[in-house]
Design a protein around this motif. Sequence first.
Motif, short mmCIF file in Angstrom:
data_model
loop_
_atom_site.label_atom_id
_atom_site.label_comp_id
_atom_site.label_asym_id
_atom_site.label_seq_id
_atom_site.Cartn_x
_atom_site.Cartn_y
_atom_site.Cartn_z
N GLU A 75 0.82 -1.21 0.00
CA GLU A 75 0.00 0.00 0.00
C GLU A 75 0.86 1.26 0.00
N ILE A 76 2.00 1.24 0.67
CA ILE A 76 2.93 2.37 0.61
C ILE A 76 3.36 2.58 -0.83
N ALA A 77 3.68 1.49 -1.53
CA ALA A 77 4.09 1.60 -2.93
C ALA A 77 2.98 2.21 -3.78
N ASP A 78 1.73 1.79 -3.54
CA ASP A 78 0.60 2.36 -4.30
C ASP A 78 0.49 3.86 -4.08
N VAL A 79 0.62 4.29 -2.82
CA VAL A 79 0.53 5.72 -2.50
C VAL A 79 1.70 6.47 -3.14
N LEU A 80 2.90 5.92 -3.02
CA LEU A 80 4.08 6.60 -3.57
C LEU A 80 4.04 6.72 -5.08
N VAL A 81 3.50 5.71 -5.76
CA VAL A 81 3.37 5.80 -7.22
C VAL A 81 2.51 7.01 -7.59
N LEU A 82 1.41 7.17 -6.90
CA LEU A 82 0.51 8.29 -7.20
C LEU A 82 1.13 9.63 -6.82
N VAL A 83 1.81 9.69 -5.69
CA VAL A 83 2.48 10.93 -5.28
C VAL A 83 3.58 11.27 -6.28
N ASP A 84 4.35 10.26 -6.68
CA ASP A 84 5.44 10.50 -7.62
C ASP A 84 4.92 10.95 -8.99
N GLN A 85 3.78 10.42 -9.41
CA GLN A 85 3.17 10.90 -10.66
C GLN A 85 2.93 12.40 -10.59
N THR A 86 2.47 12.85 -9.45
CA THR A 86 2.18 14.27 -9.26
C THR A 86 3.45 15.10 -9.27
N THR A 87 4.53 14.59 -8.67
CA THR A 87 5.79 15.34 -8.68
C THR A 87 6.31 15.48 -10.10
N VAL A 88 6.15 14.44 -10.90
CA VAL A 88 6.61 14.48 -12.29
C VAL A 88 5.75 15.46 -13.09
N GLU A 89 4.45 15.35 -12.95
CA GLU A 89 3.54 16.20 -13.71
C GLU A 89 3.73 17.68 -13.39
N HIS A 90 4.03 17.99 -12.14
CA HIS A 90 4.16 19.39 -11.72
C HIS A 90 5.61 19.83 -11.57
N ASP A 91 6.53 19.00 -12.05
CA ASP A 91 7.97 19.30 -12.05
C ASP A 91 8.46 19.73 -10.67
N ILE A 92 8.13 18.93 -9.68
CA ILE A 92 8.56 19.18 -8.30
C ILE A 92 9.74 18.28 -8.00
N GLN A 93 10.82 18.88 -7.55
CA GLN A 93 12.04 18.13 -7.27
C GLN A 93 11.93 17.44 -5.91
N VAL A 94 12.26 16.16 -5.89
CA VAL A 94 12.16 15.37 -4.66
C VAL A 94 13.04 15.97 -3.56
N VAL A 95 14.18 16.51 -3.91
CA VAL A 95 15.07 17.12 -2.91
C VAL A 95 14.34 18.24 -2.18
#
Length: 93
Positions: free
Chosen positions: A45-65
């Motif tokens: 379930e953590i992986a499912d949540v992180l996939v969706l959160v990471d999609q949003t970071t990519v779409e909105h060009d938000i740097q993980v750092v």
Amino acid sequence: RDMKEKLKKIYNHFGEEAQMHKLIEEAGEFAEAVREGDKEHITEEIADVLVLVDQTTVEHDIQVVNIFKVFEQKADRTIERIATRYYESEDKR
């Protein structure tokens, strides 16, 4: 790079609104897994949540750092609030 492209393709296929609804659903499933205490289910379930959160970071060009900088600031603020009994004065969680 390849993973970013995959995440962007998924996000754009389903659309932002659908993915935000899916994130809410997956967060609920994550909470349920935690209550059950099954480590394998929690991990999934953590992986499912992180996939969706990471999609949003990519779409909105938000740097993980930058996310981790804010993450650390929020953790530090919460520790400070615990030390000063901030949460004991009212229900401010």
